[in-house]
Design a protein around this motif. Structure first.
Motif, PDB file in Angstrom:
ATOM      1  N   PHE A  31      28.111  49.641  15.676  1.00  0.00           N
ATOM      2  CA  PHE A  31      29.485  49.940  15.840  1.00  0.00           C
ATOM      3  C   PHE A  31      30.218  49.031  14.704  1.00  0.00           C
ATOM      4  O   PHE A  31      30.902  49.711  14.080  1.00  0.00           O
ATOM      5  N   ARG A  34      29.401  50.090  11.131  1.00  0.00           N
ATOM      6  CA  ARG A  34      30.060  51.526  10.684  1.00  0.00           C
ATOM      7  C   ARG A  34      31.529  51.168  10.459  1.00  0.00           C
ATOM      8  O   ARG A  34      32.001  51.654   9.344  1.00  0.00           O
ATOM      9  N   HIS A  35      32.186  50.389  11.395  1.00  0.00           N
ATOM     10  CA  HIS A  35      33.512  50.233  11.101  1.00  0.00           C
ATOM     11  C   HIS A  35      34.138  49.526  10.123  1.00  0.00           C
ATOM     12  O   HIS A  35      34.838  49.503   9.238  1.00  0.00           O
ATOM     13  N   ARG A  38      33.652  51.655   6.956  1.00  0.00           N
ATOM     14  CA  ARG A  38      34.886  52.515   6.857  1.00  0.00           C
ATOM     15  C   ARG A  38      36.174  51.859   6.456  1.00  0.00           C
ATOM     16  O   ARG A  38      36.939  52.284   5.529  1.00  0.00           O
ATOM     17  N   ASP A  39      36.251  50.473   6.977  1.00  0.00           N
ATOM     18  CA  ASP A  39      37.345  49.592   6.323  1.00  0.00           C
ATOM     19  C   ASP A  39      37.341  49.394   5.000  1.00  0.00           C
ATOM     20  O   ASP A  39      38.315  49.510   4.220  1.00  0.00           O
ATOM     21  N   ARG A  41      35.674  51.124   2.723  1.00  0.00           N
ATOM     22  CA  ARG A  41      35.971  52.243   1.904  1.00  0.00           C
ATOM     23  C   ARG A  41      37.639  52.798   1.835  1.00  0.00           C
ATOM     24  O   ARG A  41      37.986  53.176   0.794  1.00  0.00           O
ATOM     25  N   ALA A  42      38.184  52.336   2.983  1.00  0.00           N
ATOM     26  CA  ALA A  42      39.714  52.774   3.016  1.00  0.00           C
ATOM     27  C   ALA A  42      40.578  51.477   2.329  1.00  0.00           C
ATOM     28  O   ALA A  42      41.740  51.363   2.332  1.00  0.00           O
ATOM     29  N   GLU A  44      40.547  48.256   2.949  1.00  0.00           N
ATOM     30  CA  GLU A  44      41.329  47.214   4.087  1.00  0.00           C
ATOM     31  C   GLU A  44      40.872  46.231   3.696  1.00  0.00           C
ATOM     32  O   GLU A  44      41.302  44.949   4.188  1.00  0.00           O
ATOM     33  N   LEU A 311      44.410  49.752  16.630  1.00  0.00           N
ATOM     34  CA  LEU A 311      42.787  50.075  16.724  1.00  0.00           C
ATOM     35  C   LEU A 311      42.328  49.377  18.055  1.00  0.00           C
ATOM     36  O   LEU A 311      41.611  50.064  18.952  1.00  0.00           O
ATOM     37  N   LEU A 314      43.608  50.735  21.164  1.00  0.00           N
ATOM     38  CA  LEU A 314      43.031  52.264  21.370  1.00  0.00           C
ATOM     39  C   LEU A 314      41.712  52.105  21.880  1.00  0.00           C
ATOM     40  O   LEU A 314      41.126  52.891  22.808  1.00  0.00           O
ATOM     41  N   MET A 315      40.874  51.307  21.176  1.00  0.00           N
ATOM     42  CA  MET A 315      39.497  51.190  21.754  1.00  0.00           C
ATOM     43  C   MET A 315      39.521  50.632  23.063  1.00  0.00           C
ATOM     44  O   MET A 315      38.504  50.946  23.975  1.00  0.00           O
ATOM     45  N   PHE A 324      33.609  43.526  24.032  1.00  0.00           N
ATOM     46  CA  PHE A 324      33.191  44.611  23.068  1.00  0.00           C
ATOM     47  C   PHE A 324      34.113  44.102  21.751  1.00  0.00           C
ATOM     48  O   PHE A 324      33.408  44.262  20.599  1.00  0.00           O
TER      49      PHE A 324
ATOM     50  N   PHE B  93      48.352  61.102  22.735  1.00  0.00           N
ATOM     51  CA  PHE B  93      49.719  60.236  22.739  1.00  0.00           C
ATOM     52  C   PHE B  93      50.798  61.162  21.900  1.00  0.00           C
ATOM     53  O   PHE B  93      50.302  61.961  21.232  1.00  0.00           O
ATOM     54  N   VAL B  99      43.224  56.600  13.758  1.00  0.00           N
ATOM     55  CA  VAL B  99      43.339  55.252  13.102  1.00  0.00           C
ATOM     56  C   VAL B  99      43.207  55.721  11.610  1.00  0.00           C
ATOM     57  O   VAL B  99      42.530  56.437  10.988  1.00  0.00           O
ATOM     58  N   ALA B 101      42.441  54.397   8.732  1.00  0.00           N
ATOM     59  CA  ALA B 101      41.201  54.388   7.904  1.00  0.00           C
ATOM     60  C   ALA B 101      40.094  55.162   8.136  1.00  0.00           C
ATOM     61  O   ALA B 101      39.001  55.070   7.251  1.00  0.00           O
ATOM     62  N   LEU B 102      40.225  55.901   9.258  1.00  0.00           N
ATOM     63  CA  LEU B 102      39.275  56.946   9.305  1.00  0.00           C
ATOM     64  C   LEU B 102      39.379  58.272   9.098  1.00  0.00           C
ATOM     65  O   LEU B 102      40.614  58.501   9.469  1.00  0.00           O
ATOM     66  N   GLU B 106      35.615  60.852  11.691  1.00  0.00           N
ATOM     67  CA  GLU B 106      35.289  59.799  12.479  1.00  0.00           C
ATOM     68  C   GLU B 106      36.407  59.190  13.496  1.00  0.00           C
ATOM     69  O   GLU B 106      35.956  58.634  14.411  1.00  0.00           O
ATOM     70  N   LEU B 110      34.811  58.244  17.069  1.00  0.00           N
ATOM     71  CA  LEU B 110      35.103  56.687  17.842  1.00  0.00           C
ATOM     72  C   LEU B 110      34.889  56.607  19.220  1.00  0.00           C
ATOM     73  O   LEU B 110      34.185  55.755  19.455  1.00  0.00           O
ATOM     74  N   GLU B 113      31.139  56.751  19.953  1.00  0.00           N
ATOM     75  CA  GLU B 113      30.496  55.525  19.461  1.00  0.00           C
ATOM     76  C   GLU B 113      30.426  54.305  20.422  1.00  0.00           C
ATOM     77  O   GLU B 113      29.820  53.605  20.488  1.00  0.00           O
ATOM     78  N   LEU B 114      31.646  54.269  20.662  1.00  0.00           N
ATOM     79  CA  LEU B 114      32.029  53.250  21.910  1.00  0.00           C
ATOM     80  C   LEU B 114      31.328  53.397  23.085  1.00  0.00           C
ATOM     81  O   LEU B 114      30.821  52.271  23.733  1.00  0.00           O
ATOM     82  N   TYR B 140      41.691  62.319   5.787  1.00  0.00           N
ATOM     83  CA  TYR B 140      42.426  61.068   6.469  1.00  0.00           C
ATOM     84  C   TYR B 140      43.585  61.511   7.170  1.00  0.00           C
ATOM     85  O   TYR B 140      44.253  62.434   6.747  1.00  0.00           O
TER      86      TYR B 140
END
Lengths: 855, 230
Positions: A31, A34-35, A38-39, A41-42, A44, A311, A314-315, A324, B93, B99, B101-102, B106, B110, B113-114, B140
């Motif tokens: 996980f 992957r993230h 993605r970060d 690529r964006a 960040e 994020l 949200l997770m 986690f 919401f 997100v 950046a996703l 993706e 999410l 995957e979690l 995006y």
């Protein structure tokens, strides 16, 4: 969509689900990977990763390079033995040693050395006869010349049977030429060449009698070697490091007390002093890069964490446990560290190759390969940077309240104001200690940094207050810009600190570095001494000075000296001392040149203890001053009692002080200096150093002829080498400086980026309310220019203070304040920060307000 | 009534303020059965979002208790409540919470995957196709309109097949027409999945499309009405 109801979950499975959510390490890792991708690529991670890679690259480049240089220096030290390993004995050496050495695949050569008189007609001279076997020297090369004091060249040959090579001094003494015959014992041998240099001739002027070199096959015919001759038998070995080490341990077991393993000598102190200073320059540049990158990493991580608060919430809302979230963050840090270290090490490796290319002429052969440990340094740097500067903000993600998904105003509970600085200090302190091994220096760096941050912080607070007042009276864009500075409050203060730190380091390297390099070059002027005159009898001092002055040569003061051996420390014999290094053993084994002086010699600074009064009280106990290298290698401190053997007489003296000696001044300097009167009555001689222009070298032959006891050592080649080193090292520092520049840009980018989101929103609101793009841009530029002006003026002052400190404490150079520094700081600060701010935020005004407000 | 999925018993939420203790929810009690669609309505500040947060275990009440599928949330710590949400609860919401950046795909992957679900990409692709965004998987959030973003959020909420879906003003950031379409989609997905829906809204028209309406005023439950919708 196939949306079927989920399988019913028994209550007992809830705990299983929790375990599931926490996940196995592998699942978390996947996980996190992957993230992270993605970060990346964006965009960040750009600043965070960029700063990390730069820090690692700068440090490893310097680490790789200095490891190569120190290996090369070791090789040069091996040249001083003319071998990798050398044993000496007063008796012929056992044949089994050669057999054993051959079994270890070592190459062997042997030397028989003894003092004798040689004759030319009726005239005679005391020389050291060296009979060498084929293969000598195993390391380094001999240099010979066609005429005395003439230009020399390297040779792989040895004197052929029936011939000798002799030093210029012998030929000058006899008024001989190459081709003449020399009587050596029962043999008449032809002088085939002038011996200019042999690798094992020693740099400490240990062998005062000139050398006559002949092949071992000619030795017997001279009939000089009789029972009872004061001969030294040496055997030389060379091979791979492991073979040499194995053979050495065998030898240490077998050899007995009569045989001495000669420790690796030190390379010339002059070259070593300059190399040391060059390495300090490189390290300073690398450390500056590291500090800048640390600031950039801290700011980038702060922003990264701030942007990931939602994020994380949200997770958690989707079921991720705190563990986690934390584990994901930690894995991501570890992955960034690994990738940053790998890329940084690769870049560093490439950069060190460029540095080695710049300095290629300084070393006789190709530089040895770099030590792999520098790559480890890269990984440690990356980890320390992330743990110290990125971990604290990321740790906060774990504590994000899940309620934030419903109420965005719910913030993150603070972790205590001391946690982040504590992590930063611990990691940076640990890293600096590892690199510098100098607690005082690390403490000073931290003290300085702490003071600078405090001053910048307070100045930032002051600016925020003043900006809030000043904005009332000024025009549109200026008012908007000043209002921003005042309104952003803590954000502006953080930016002043970051810009200030960044500019300080950049100014330190851009301006102060040039001043320091100039001082360094000036420390070795064009007329620096290039010849040492040793062994001047007291009655020869005045005539020799007159002779030199008549030839147009400037003579500085002459230093008295005697040969002596250290025999006891604090009533313990030297042989009983446990000495940690080869260098300590070398100091203990070899004779020392002792001098005495009423005043602290020029080129010396005290690092411990006090200098004695110029006029000591009659009958006062003898005191001794030690060079820091000598004191460190032998583990000596102020107050220790030393006993020297001076021509059979015991001399007891207490250590009064320790000196830092600037060996690369090319003036006579001594490891051991005694208080005046201590050596009264000892049969001492004098030494001095002079500069001889090329045309003045013709004075040497008549000088040696008129003062036969005086030994002349030509250090022109070494002087050239040191000059070259200074020039090349300056270029190398410029190379490393590129990394620092990059790091400076990173800090600017990180600092500008830190308020980018806020600025984007404000800009959208302003434009929606009717402000033109020009007004918004002018406002943003005003804000950055004001921040840059304040940071620039403070950074100039800080850079000047830091430069003066580095010059005195670290490089032992004079430093004068340069008023230009403040103009550069002020102009550069306003310009650089203003332009960086405009470049980095112009995207803010180029995005349509609708897009910004909608997102 | 069918099996109870959500139970609120004497829920009270108080917060401290400079003016003293403020009661946001006061003794709220109700039971929601499996498959019900429930709208929570009320004026701004009535306590709707606070109630939603407590029901989902995002916050803990000052007094009272929430039970999800018989499991008392008071007995669980934060991680325990998170684990319960992981398998059983979905969210939509007002501000989408995608997100940035996703990509759309993706974002939907999410939660899968979690949870460590196998083949998250295929499931997420299918979910996006179901909400009509099969062509926008690589986009995006900033490249999507508000309505599209909320459809991605719907796909993300339903992709784990939750037992309960909480929706906080799902159309609050959308224009009337888009809001209507999103609401239609939400209800359709809900019907297909048989999910229990708890929808917070101030829009009476939207609320009327749910089978039951709970009305809050001043932190109290003032009405519990069943509509004609089945």
């Amino acid at each position: 969509m196939a949306v079927t109801p989920p399988p019913p979950t028994p209550a007992s499975a809830v705990s299983g689900a929790a375990a599931h959510a926490a996940g196995s390490a592998w699942r978390v890792l996947r996980f996190a990977m992957r993230h992270l991708w993605r970060d990346w690529r964006a965009g960040e991670l750009a600043v965070l990763a960029g700063a990390l890679v730069l820090a690692v690259a700068a440090l490893t480049a310097v680490g790789f390079f200095t490891s190569r240089v120190s290996r090369a220096v070791d090789q040069q030290a091996a040249e001083l033995l003319a071998a990798d390993l050398r044993v000496e004995s007063a008796r012929p050496l056992a044949a089994q040693w050669s057999t054993e050495a051959l079994r270890h695949r070592l190459t062997i050569a042997s030397i028989t050395t003894f003092p004798t008189a040689v004759f030319h007609g009726e005239d005679n001279a005391l020389v050291t006869l060296r009979a060498v076997s084929a293969g000598y020297p195993l390391r380094g090369t001999l240099r010979i010349a066609a005429v005395p004091f003439g230009p020399a060249q390297s040779t792989q040959r040895l004197p052929s049977p029936g011939t000798v090579w002799v030093e210029s001094r012998v030929l000058a003494r006899f008024g001989m030429n190459v081709g003449d015959l020399l009587s050596v014992g029962a043999s008449e041998l032809r002088v085939a060449a002038v011996l200019d240099y042999r690798p094992d001739q020693g740099a400490a002027f240990a062998d005062l009698a000139p050398t006559v070199l002949l092949g071992q096959t000619d030795l017997a015919a001279t009939r000089l070697l009789q029972n009872g001759s004061r001969a030294t038998y040496a055997q030389l070995y060379a091979g791979t490091p492991s073979a040499v080490a194995e053979f050495r341990s065998w030898l240490e077991r077998e050899k007995g007390d009569a045989v001495r393993v000669v420790a690796l000598g030190e390379s010339s102190e002059q070259l070593k002093g300059s190399l040391d200073r060059a390495q300090r320059f490189l390290l300073l540049s690398a450390l500056a890069t590291l500090l800048l990158c640390a600031v950039a990493v801290a700011m980038a991580a702060r922003r990264y964490a701030a942007r990931h608060l939602d994020l994380a919430a949200l997770m958690k809302c989707m079921g991720a446990s705190q563990r986690f979230v934390l584990a994901t963050g930690l894995w991501q840090l570890a992955l960034i560290a690994l990738a940053g270290a790998a890329l940084g090490v690769l870049l560093g490796f490439g950069a060190q190759a460029a540095l080695a290319w710049l300095l290629r002429d300084l070393f006789s052969g190709p530089l040895p390969p770099p030590a792999a440990s520098a790559a480890g340094l890269g990984l440690v740097t990356a980890l320390a940077m992330l743990l110290g500067f990125a971990l604290p903000p990321l740790l906060q993600l774990r504590a994000v309240p899940v309620l934030r998904v419903l109420r965005h105003d719910v913030g993150v509970p603070g972790m205590g104001f001391y946690v982040a600085p504590l992590c930063a200090v611990a990691s940076l302190g640990g890293l600096l200690w590892w690199l510098l091994r100098d607690l005082l220096l690390v403490a000073t760096v931290f003290g300085g940094l702490g003071a600078l941050v405090a001053v910048l912080w307070m100045a930032g607070l002051g600016l925020v207050r003043v900006a809030a007042l000043a904005r009332r009276g000024t025009g549109g864009a200026w008012r908007y810009g000043l209002a921003n500075v005042g309104r952003r409050g803590a954000g502006s203060v953080v930016q002043v600190v970051a810009f200030g730190l960044g500019l300080t380091v950049l100014l330190l390297l851009a301006v102060v570095r040039n001043d320091l390099l100039r001082e360094w070059r000036a420390s070795l002027p064009a007329d620096a001494p290039n010849h040492f005159l040793i062994n001047i009898a007291p009655e020869e001092v005045a005539p020799l000075q007159a002779f030199l002055r008549a030839g147009g040569v400037t003579v500085e003061a002459l230093s008295p000296w005697v040969r002596a051996r250290l025999v006891a420390v604090n009533n313990r014999p030297v042989s009983a001392l446990k000495l940690p290094s080869d260098r300590g053993r070398a100091f203990a084994e070899r004779e020392q040149n002792l001098s005495w002086s009423a005043t602290l010699p020029r080129d010396n600074t005290l690092v411990a203890g006090h200098w004695w009064p110029a006029l000591p009280a009659p009958g006062a106990p003898a005191q001794v001053s030690l060079a820091s290298e000598f004191a460190t290698a032998l583990g000596l401190f102020v107050g220790d009692q030393l006993v020297f053997d001076v021509a059979g007489e015991r001399l007891t003296a207490r250590v009064a002080n320790v000196r830092q000696v600037q060996w690369d001044s090319f003036r006579p300097n001594f490891f051991v200096v005694l208080s005046p009167g201590a050596l009264e009555g000892a049969a001492g001689t004098y030494m001095t150093s002079v500069h001889l222009a090329p045309a003045q070298r013709r004075l040497l032959a008549p000088l040696v002829h008129r003062f036969p006891g005086v030994s002349v050592f030509d250090v022109e080649a070494l002087l050239v080498q040191v000059r070259q080193l200074i020039d090349r090292a300056s270029q190398a520092v410029q190379g490393v400086f590129l990394f620092t520049l990059g790091a400076g840009v990173m800090v600017l980018a990180a600092a500008v980026q830190s308020t980018r989101d806020e600025r984007r929103f404000e800009s959208a609101i302003l434009r929606t309310l009717g402000a033109s793009r020009a007004v918004v841009i002018r406002g943003i530029v005003t804000e950055f220019v004001v921040l840059g002006l304040l940071s620039g003026v403070l950074a100039s002052t800080a850079a000047a203070v830091a430069g003066a400190f580095a010059a005195h404490q670290w490089f032992h150079l004079a430093y004068s304040f340069d008023p230009l520094l403040w103009s550069v700081g002020l102009g550069g600060g306003a310009g650089l920060v203003g332009v960086a701010g405009w470049l980095a935020t112009r995207g803010v005004v180029n995005t349509s307000p609708l897009t910004t407000l909608r997102h | 009534m069918s099996e109870a999925v959500l139970e609120a018993v004497g829920l009270t939420q108080e917060v401290s303020s400079p003016e003293g203790t403020l009661t946001i929810l006061n003794q709220v009690t109700f039971v929601i059965g499996a498959g019900e669609t429930v709208a929570v309505v009320g004026a701004s500040g009535a306590g709707k979002s606070t109630l939603l947060g407590l029901l989902a275990g995002l916050d803990v009440p000052t007094h009272g208790e929430v039970r999800v599928v018989g499991q008392s949330l008071s007995a669980l710590d934060e991680d325990g409540r998170a684990a319960l949400r992981a398998n059983r609860v979905g969210f939509v919401f007002q501000s989408f919470h995608l997100v940035p950046a996703l990509t759309a795909l993706e974002n939907v992957m999410l939660p899968l995957e979690l949870l460590g679900r196998p083949a998250p990409r295929a499931a997420a692709t299918e979910a996006l196709a179901r909400v009509g965004l099969a062509e926008r998987t690589g986009h995006y959030p900033r490249q999507l309109s508000g309505g599209e973003q909320q459809r991605v959020a719907l796909a993300r909420a339903f992709v784990t097949r939750p037992q309960v879906l909480f929706a906080d003003e799902p159309t609050g950031n959308l224009d009337a027409a888009t809001g209507l379409r999103v609401m239609e989609l939400l209800l359709a997905l809900n019907r297909e999945a048989g999910t229990t829906l708890v929808l917070v809204t101030h829009d009476r028209m939207l609320a009327a499309r749910c089978g039951r309406i709970l009305e809050l005023a001043g932190g109290r439950l003032v009405a519990d009405t069943r509509t004609a919708v089945v």
